[in-house]
Scaffold this motif. Sequence first.
Motif, PDB file in Angstrom:
ATOM      1  N   LEU A  94      72.162 -11.767  17.588  1.00  9.40           N
ATOM      2  CA  LEU A  94      71.020 -12.772  17.806  1.00  9.40           C
ATOM      3  C   LEU A  94      69.886 -12.031  18.366  1.00  9.40           C
ATOM      4  N   LEU A  95      70.075 -11.214  19.522  1.00  4.82           N
ATOM      5  CA  LEU A  95      68.980 -10.714  20.110  1.00  4.82           C
ATOM      6  C   LEU A  95      68.386  -9.753  19.526  1.00  4.82           C
ATOM      7  N   VAL A  96      69.200  -8.822  18.721  1.00  7.23           N
ATOM      8  CA  VAL A  96      68.507  -7.886  17.685  1.00  7.23           C
ATOM      9  C   VAL A  96      67.783  -8.409  16.667  1.00  7.23           C
TER      10      VAL A  96
ATOM     11  N   ALA B 204      76.194  -7.987  28.911  1.00  8.52           N
ATOM     12  CA  ALA B 204      74.753  -7.512  28.961  1.00  8.52           C
ATOM     13  C   ALA B 204      73.887  -8.082  29.842  1.00  8.52           C
ATOM     14  N   ASP B 205      73.022  -7.295  30.297  1.00  2.33           N
ATOM     15  CA  ASP B 205      71.843  -8.172  31.005  1.00  2.33           C
ATOM     16  C   ASP B 205      71.000  -8.344  29.669  1.00  2.33           C
TER      17      ASP B 205
ATOM     18  N   ALA C  47      67.050  -6.066  26.078  1.00  2.00           N
ATOM     19  CA  ALA C  47      65.811  -6.195  25.267  1.00  2.00           C
ATOM     20  C   ALA C  47      64.808  -5.408  25.612  1.00  2.00           C
ATOM     21  N   GLN C  48      64.452  -4.843  26.825  1.00  2.00           N
ATOM     22  CA  GLN C  48      63.737  -3.790  27.140  1.00  2.00           C
ATOM     23  C   GLN C  48      63.805  -2.360  26.567  1.00  2.00           C
TER      24      GLN C  48
ATOM     25  N   ILE D 109      58.697   7.694  30.682  1.00  2.00           N
ATOM     26  CA  ILE D 109      59.688   6.919  31.434  1.00  2.00           C
ATOM     27  C   ILE D 109      60.609   6.171  30.231  1.00  2.00           C
ATOM     28  N   GLY D 110      60.384   5.955  29.092  1.00  2.00           N
ATOM     29  CA  GLY D 110      60.926   5.093  28.264  1.00  2.00           C
ATOM     30  C   GLY D 110      62.218   5.264  27.996  1.00  2.00           C
TER      31      GLY D 110
END
Length: 485
Positions: free
Chosen positions: A339-341, A371-372, A377-378, A445-446
């Motif tokens: 669902l998140l993806v 998961a967090d 998501a970030q 940083i990504g």
Amino acid sequence: MLKKLLLPLRSLTRTTSFRVAMAFAGLFAGFAVLLLGFLYATTVGRLGLEADRAARQVLVELSSIWQTEAIDGLNMAVIQRAARASDTLYVLVQPDGKVLSGNLDAVPLDLSQIDKPEAGSQLNPAQAVATSFSYERPDVDTGRIERRRARGVFLAGPDGFGLFVARDLGPGVQIADYVARVIWLGGAGVLAFAVVGGLMAARQAAGRVDELTRTTRAVMAGDLQRRAAVRTIAPGDGDEFDALTEDLNAMLERIERLVTAARTTGDSIAHDLRSPLTRLRARLEASAAKASSPEDLRDAIEDALIQLDGVVTTFNAVLRLSRLEAGEGGKLETLDVSLLVGQLADLFEPVIEEAGLSFTADIEPDLIIKADRSLLAQSISNLLDNAVKYTPEGEIRLSAKRLSGRDMAICIADSGAGIPVEQRNHVLERFVRLDSARSQPGSGIGLSLAVAIAELHGGRLSLEDGLPRGDGVGLEARLILPLAS
């Protein structure tokens, strides 16, 4: 020389492995003693009691003859009974200690230590003295002389004569003695084996501990690349020392990464923020010198604020990355990553199409992980943003699928410029940006943040070949995470 040889032995005897081996050897020795005690109580002890009871019964019978028929009648009775082939033994001794009759050569007692009754007193079989002894006699079947054990009682008479009656304990005693010898020899062998085995186990354990000690001391001395040797082929197949070694090496790798990052963070921040800060200062100086109206000053201030927001964003990203690498932050909960993806795909699809790229998503359902949500998501958003940023034309593919075993993968593949294979591990470090990426905004940083987030979830991030393009291949960022059990 002897002292030098004894020092390692003393150190081995102080190890836990040796003490455990000795504890088990002591338990076995205690068990052997208890077994021997039980064996003797149920065999020799019981046979001795029965033999003693039988000998006393015969002694009472002969004492009655002794009292009624005097010594001549007793002598005749002893001769008759001794002539029979039986397990009862007799000895009638004269006042001078010489044997008068019987089937034994002598009384197995020191007669000088026996209290003699007064002359004219009555015989009292209850005053008989009991003893155990061994004697020799020929075997009935083979004729060979064998040593036997017996138990008997001796009664001294008021006339100076003495009567000894004994009972052979039979072959059960020999069997019990044989079993006892076997147990003693076996116990001694096991004890010796335990000592040798304990020393060998202690030596092996001490060697493993010494190896770990040398590794930690080398790391404390500054050799952050030092690792302890792992003796297993696959993780989890070894013993507790192998598990400890694997955990120690993982800890040392993390320490090395954190120390290296701490050493290079300052230089990296200065290098990546020098350009925007220099541009900001030059723009402010030019605006202060050349601004001809309040509108020009307002434009300069707004531009400065935008650049300062970028600097603050970079510092916030560094702070969050440092916390993640230190094991802080993140609350793992059961999450349907499918669902998140899917939500992120819906969010980025317009952005990707606006950039003139084609976009496809292939997401397997019911991918459940621990998961967090915000951190994951970030991480996916950073990877999608990089794919859009470095893909001038072509397509981007997003997929989420199960892998063999208990893992799943979230893949973002593009047909962009890609990254050379030899530099893919390097770009995962913080503040690393290739020369080809300097024209794009960013802090480097990504990807390192995505690596830290993956490790927080027990996974990893890898860079592979992406979608083909005319002169090569693009890049695929593959985020591999463990499925919830």
